[in-house]
Design a protein around this motif. Sequence first.
Motif, PDB file in Angstrom:
ATOM      1  N   GLY A 124       0.836  -1.195   0.000  1.00 61.70           N
ATOM      2  CA  GLY A 124       0.000   0.000   0.000  1.00 61.70           C
ATOM      3  C   GLY A 124       0.865   1.236   0.000  1.00 61.70           C
ATOM      4  O   GLY A 124       1.987   1.232   0.524  1.00 61.70           O
ATOM      5  N   ILE A 125       0.345   2.331  -0.583  1.00 59.93           N
ATOM      6  CA  ILE A 125       1.097   3.587  -0.616  1.00 59.93           C
ATOM      7  C   ILE A 125       0.122   4.752  -0.563  1.00 59.93           C
ATOM      8  O   ILE A 125      -0.969   4.691  -1.124  1.00 59.93           O
ATOM      9  N   ALA A 126       0.498   5.805   0.169  1.00 57.03           N
ATOM     10  CA  ALA A 126      -0.343   6.984   0.309  1.00 57.03           C
ATOM     11  C   ALA A 126       0.552   8.200   0.517  1.00 57.03           C
ATOM     12  O   ALA A 126       1.700   8.078   0.961  1.00 57.03           O
ATOM     13  N   ASN A 130       3.757  -2.115   4.805  1.00 56.79           N
ATOM     14  CA  ASN A 130       4.731  -3.157   4.501  1.00 56.79           C
ATOM     15  C   ASN A 130       4.224  -4.529   4.939  1.00 56.79           C
ATOM     16  O   ASN A 130       4.242  -4.852   6.139  1.00 56.79           O
ATOM     17  N   ARG A 131       3.794  -5.300   3.978  1.00 56.18           N
ATOM     18  CA  ARG A 131       3.269  -6.620   4.289  1.00 56.18           C
ATOM     19  C   ARG A 131       4.365  -7.552   4.831  1.00 56.18           C
ATOM     20  O   ARG A 131       4.124  -8.406   5.685  1.00 56.18           O
ATOM     21  N   GLN A 173      -1.488  -4.029   4.433  1.00 60.31           N
ATOM     22  CA  GLN A 173      -1.651  -3.972   2.983  1.00 60.31           C
ATOM     23  C   GLN A 173      -2.177  -2.632   2.482  1.00 60.31           C
ATOM     24  O   GLN A 173      -1.555  -1.972   1.677  1.00 60.31           O
ATOM     25  N   GLY A 174      -3.350  -2.210   2.941  1.00 62.16           N
ATOM     26  CA  GLY A 174      -3.895  -0.930   2.501  1.00 62.16           C
ATOM     27  C   GLY A 174      -3.480   0.180   3.446  1.00 62.16           C
ATOM     28  O   GLY A 174      -3.221  -0.047   4.636  1.00 62.16           O
ATOM     29  N   ILE A 175      -3.407   1.421   2.944  1.00 67.77           N
ATOM     30  CA  ILE A 175      -2.977   2.537   3.780  1.00 67.77           C
ATOM     31  C   ILE A 175      -3.625   3.820   3.281  1.00 67.77           C
ATOM     32  O   ILE A 175      -3.847   3.995   2.079  1.00 67.77           O
ATOM     33  N   ALA A 182      -4.044   1.782   8.445  1.00 67.15           N
ATOM     34  CA  ALA A 182      -3.596   0.637   7.642  1.00 67.15           C
ATOM     35  C   ALA A 182      -4.478  -0.573   7.912  1.00 67.15           C
ATOM     36  O   ALA A 182      -4.958  -0.776   9.033  1.00 67.15           O
ATOM     37  N   THR A 183      -4.704  -1.376   6.875  1.00 64.33           N
ATOM     38  CA  THR A 183      -5.473  -2.613   7.027  1.00 64.33           C
ATOM     39  C   THR A 183      -4.531  -3.778   7.298  1.00 64.33           C
ATOM     40  O   THR A 183      -3.398  -3.821   6.804  1.00 64.33           O
TER      41      THR A 183
END
Length: 211
Positions: A78-80, A91-92, A119-121, A131-132
């Motif tokens: 993920g990136i934001a 970072n997974r 994963q998500g952010i 973050a998820t």
Amino acid sequence: ANQGTSANSLSEFNSSGTAISSSSGCTGGGLGTPYSVAIDGSNNVWAANEGNSKVSEFSNCTTAVSSTGYTGASVPEGIAIDSLGNVWTANRGASTITKLSSGGSVLATGSGGGLSGSQGIAVDGAGNVWATNPNTNNVSEFSNSGAALSGSNGYKGGSMGLPVGLAIDGSGNVWIANHNGNSLIELVGAATPIITPLQAGVAQNKIATRP
């Protein structure tokens, strides 16, 4: 973001859905199995590369700002971008989040707060980072300095099932995409609004007018 050994590239489309980039896409810049992309306030495109644990930056499709990619992430998926232009990755690989400057230098690393296979952010209106965590079916919240705001178990609820994607709307509602169950969850008012009512009124020239 295009994955595969022969397709480590980004593709660009116009507002009508027509491809602007060539058939080979945008390449270079340290791309390595890119997973997600984000665009900063200067319209630079950033990509999280899970294949080589690097972050890539492009000013346009043919110009890579990051020659071989920026380091400091660990299997980022993920990136934001926050309001100051800092780049955040989920970072997974290390179950952490990483904060990079607009120049690609590592500013902070966040851990704990329930992070697990992150994963998500996304970033809210206060600069807090969400973050998820698909490994533990929860979401985590961090301050802009990387300090955990959520407890060791993160935030749970709403029948989360492998939460992977995350977004925050202008009112501060947190939206979560669940891989299991094919569903969305809304955490109403959980985050700081990105656009306050006054800002929205000024932007739309509707101050002191009837709705």
